[in-house]
Design a protein around this motif. Structure first.
Motif, PDB file in Angstrom:
ATOM      1  N   SER A 200       0.843  -1.197   0.000  1.00 19.88           N
ATOM      2  CA  SER A 200       0.000   0.000   0.000  1.00 19.88           C
ATOM      3  C   SER A 200       0.877   1.244   0.000  1.00 19.88           C
ATOM      4  O   SER A 200       2.010   1.231   0.499  1.00 19.88           O
ATOM      5  CB  SER A 200      -0.900   0.003   1.234  1.00 19.88           C
ATOM      6  N   ASP A 203       1.801   7.165   3.361  1.00 26.74           N
ATOM      7  CA  ASP A 203       1.058   8.416   3.563  1.00 26.74           C
ATOM      8  C   ASP A 203       2.015   9.600   3.447  1.00 26.74           C
ATOM      9  O   ASP A 203       2.924   9.764   4.267  1.00 26.74           O
ATOM     10  CB  ASP A 203       0.387   8.404   4.939  1.00 26.74           C
ATOM     11  N   GLU A 204       1.821  10.428   2.421  1.00 29.72           N
ATOM     12  CA  GLU A 204       2.709  11.574   2.201  1.00 29.72           C
ATOM     13  C   GLU A 204       2.538  12.649   3.270  1.00 29.72           C
ATOM     14  O   GLU A 204       3.443  13.433   3.526  1.00 29.72           O
ATOM     15  CB  GLU A 204       2.450  12.179   0.821  1.00 29.72           C
ATOM     16  N   ARG A 205       1.363  12.698   3.900  1.00 32.27           N
ATOM     17  CA  ARG A 205       1.117  13.749   4.888  1.00 32.27           C
ATOM     18  C   ARG A 205       1.978  13.564   6.142  1.00 32.27           C
ATOM     19  O   ARG A 205       2.242  14.528   6.858  1.00 32.27           O
ATOM     20  CB  ARG A 205      -0.354  13.764   5.280  1.00 32.27           C
ATOM     21  N   GLU A 206       2.406  12.341   6.423  1.00 29.08           N
ATOM     22  CA  GLU A 206       3.216  12.085   7.601  1.00 29.08           C
ATOM     23  C   GLU A 206       4.715  12.170   7.303  1.00 29.08           C
ATOM     24  O   GLU A 206       5.530  11.924   8.192  1.00 29.08           O
ATOM     25  CB  GLU A 206       2.890  10.701   8.171  1.00 29.08           C
ATOM     26  N   SER A 212       8.960  14.675   0.181  1.00 30.82           N
ATOM     27  CA  SER A 212       7.700  14.300  -0.474  1.00 30.82           C
ATOM     28  C   SER A 212       7.910  13.772  -1.885  1.00 30.82           C
ATOM     29  O   SER A 212       7.282  12.773  -2.274  1.00 30.82           O
ATOM     30  CB  SER A 212       6.747  15.506  -0.495  1.00 30.82           C
ATOM     31  N   ASN A 219       6.013   5.469  -3.787  1.00 34.88           N
ATOM     32  CA  ASN A 219       4.627   5.024  -3.969  1.00 34.88           C
ATOM     33  C   ASN A 219       4.371   4.581  -5.405  1.00 34.88           C
ATOM     34  O   ASN A 219       3.656   3.599  -5.646  1.00 34.88           O
ATOM     35  CB  ASN A 219       3.661   6.149  -3.595  1.00 34.88           C
TER      36      ASN A 219
END
Length: 490
Positions: A200, A203-206, A212, A219
């Motif tokens: 999977s 999570d880019e936000r973390e 990034s 990803n």
């Protein structure tokens, strides 16, 4: 970052010492110059009747005391006449080199040695009234005690704060980097804690903003890897399903023959029929395994572009020659159209592609094998190599007079294990999938269309009619490697 700081600090010490030496010399040089001028004020000229003027030097006791007022350093002075004769002072003082003597009236400084001790010397040539030729030389030298102490004080004033500032800077850098790298460490731990089957996206936000793009690239790689693994799983499931049928038929026919032998009903014709079914099933299973191996070999893209130019006409004629016995067995007219590179012994110009010869040969054999499977007895199959007049592509065509492929199914036939409905031809459904994979690895394009042989009067009388199928593969053309007998260019 700590290593550069620790390297720059001793460099800073050395530079500070040099600067401190320069700062300490300036005020003491001015004072030493003033003393040289004080000594020069006590020079005078005495006129001689009918001769050259005579230089006199007389230093009062008060002036001598003023010169030696500093108890921390030793002071030396010397006066030399214009003719080079010693007049007064310390006789052992070294004279300046000729190139160091400046213009009359200019104060000059130099570093020298007196009685084995380093000294700073100020010297000047003095123009006296009534003296036409030459000028006396006045030198005043001083040891370096005061200068060294001042330079040391400057070093202490600069370096001592650095001993406090540098550890604080190292601590601040350490804390800042530790805080800045903490999100990266957390991201690393999250990735390490993942199961091997978890593909999977992250999570880019973390993740920190600076990484990034890296997270997005990872990803994307995970998505492609997930698609690849899903395709492989689907392929293996289809392969197992396809292999199950011939293996089950093999087992059934073997058990049937064994029961008949055990029951004493060993009819030769029945046994022959069972053995024929076993042979057919084993041949189908072997063909399936060979196709699976070819498909796996075609998926390896690493070796496609690491080989020299290959003559496409030679590969095509070899494939046609190898499949002629099968075409004769089915009474199919198998032919080749294009340049004859084999007869001339030289590769045809402009018909070279770069790639793996084994895979390209497999591509041509699968196209011709597919055409022979679906072309009825009495039909024709033509392998054609076409030269591009602009030298940009090499075109390979395989054309047959079979039933053709409906337009709605032309994209599906290149999928693994897909077979068109309504055909009674044995096959694995992998031949055209292998063709598409090999073409993709070599940067080629595969297209499929109706052959329309009947409209071009290409079929003999009585041959079965059908729209036929024409497979066209366009390879990027490359220059041919020169042969051993080719003349050099240029």
């Amino acid at each position: 970052m700590l290593a550069p700081l620790l390297l720059l600090w001793p460099m800073s010490v050395v530079l500070t010492w040099l600067v401190a030496q320069g700062i300490a010399n300036k005020p003491f040089d001015r004072e030493l110059g003033d003393k040289a001028r004080l000594v020069a004020q006590h020079l005078s000229v005495q006129a001689q009747p009918g001769g050259t003027p005579h230089t006199l030097f007389s230093l009062p006791a008060e002036a001598a005391e003023l010169l030696h007022a500093d108890e921390s350093d030793t002071l030396y002075y010397q006066v030399i006449s214009p003719g080079g004769e010693f007049i007064g002072g310390d006789r052992l003082m070294p004279a300046p080199a000729d190139e160091e003597v400046a213009a009359i009236g200019s104060m000059v400084f130099r570093d020298d040695e007196m009685n084995g001790e380093p000294v700073r010397v100020a010297y000047v040539r003095v123009r006296l009234p009534g003296q036409a030729d030459g000028a006396p030389l006045v030198q005043v030298a001083e040891t370096l005690g005061k200068r060294s102490r001042l330079a040391t004080e400057i070093i202490k004033g600069v370096m001592l704060p650095q001993f406090v500032i540098l550890p604080v800077a190292v601590l601040l850098v350490w804390l800042a980097l530790a805080r800045g790298i903490a999100p990266l460490n957390e991201l690393q731990q999250r990735i390490r804690r993942r199961e091997s089957h978890d593909l999977s996206p992250i999570d880019e936000r973390e993740a920190p903003e600076e990484v990034s793009p890296l997270v997005r690239a990872i990803n994307d790689l995970l998505a492609r890897l997930d698609r690849s693994i899903s395709t492989q799983k689907h392929f293996l499931a289809d392969a197992a399903h396809q292999l199950k049928t011939p293996l089950a038929g093999l087992r059934t026919q073997a058990e049937l023959a064994q029961r008949e032998i055990d029951a004493g009903q060993s009819d030769p014709q029945t046994l022959k029929k069972s053995l024929q079914q076993i042979a057919r099933s084993s041949q189908r299973a072997a063909h399936m395994v060979n196709q699976l191996l070819a498909m796996a070999r075609a998926e390896n893209a690493a070796q496609s572009l690491t080989h020299p130019a290959i003559d496409m006409t030679r590969l095509a004629t070899e494939a046609v020659r190898d499949l002629v016995p099968r075409a004769l067995e089915k009474r199919i007219d198998l032919g080749y159209e294009g340049p004859e590179a084999v007869r001339t012994g030289r590769p045809a110009p402009g018909l070279h592609v770069r790639g793996q010869p084994v895979l390209l040969r497999e591509l041509i054999r699968n196209l011709v094998d597919n055409a022979l499977n679906y072309t009825p007895s009495g039909g024709t199959v033509t392998v054609r190599v076409v030269d591009d007049p602009f030298g940009q592509v090499v075109v390979l065509q395989v054309e047959d007079s079979g039933p053709g492929i409906p337009a709605a199914e032309r994209e599906k036939v290149f999928q693994p294990f897909y077979r068109a409905l309504g055909t009674n031809v044995d096959g694995s459904g992998l031949g055209l999938a292998i063709v598409a994979e090999i073409a993709s690895q070599h940067g080629a394009e595969v297209s499929l269309e109706d052959a329309n042989l009947r409209s071009r009067n290409a079929l003999p009388d009585g041959a079965p009619a059908g729209p036929g199928a024409r497979f066209t593969v366009r390879f990027p053309a490359v220059p041919a490697d020169p042969g051993p007998d080719d003349p050099p260019k240029g």
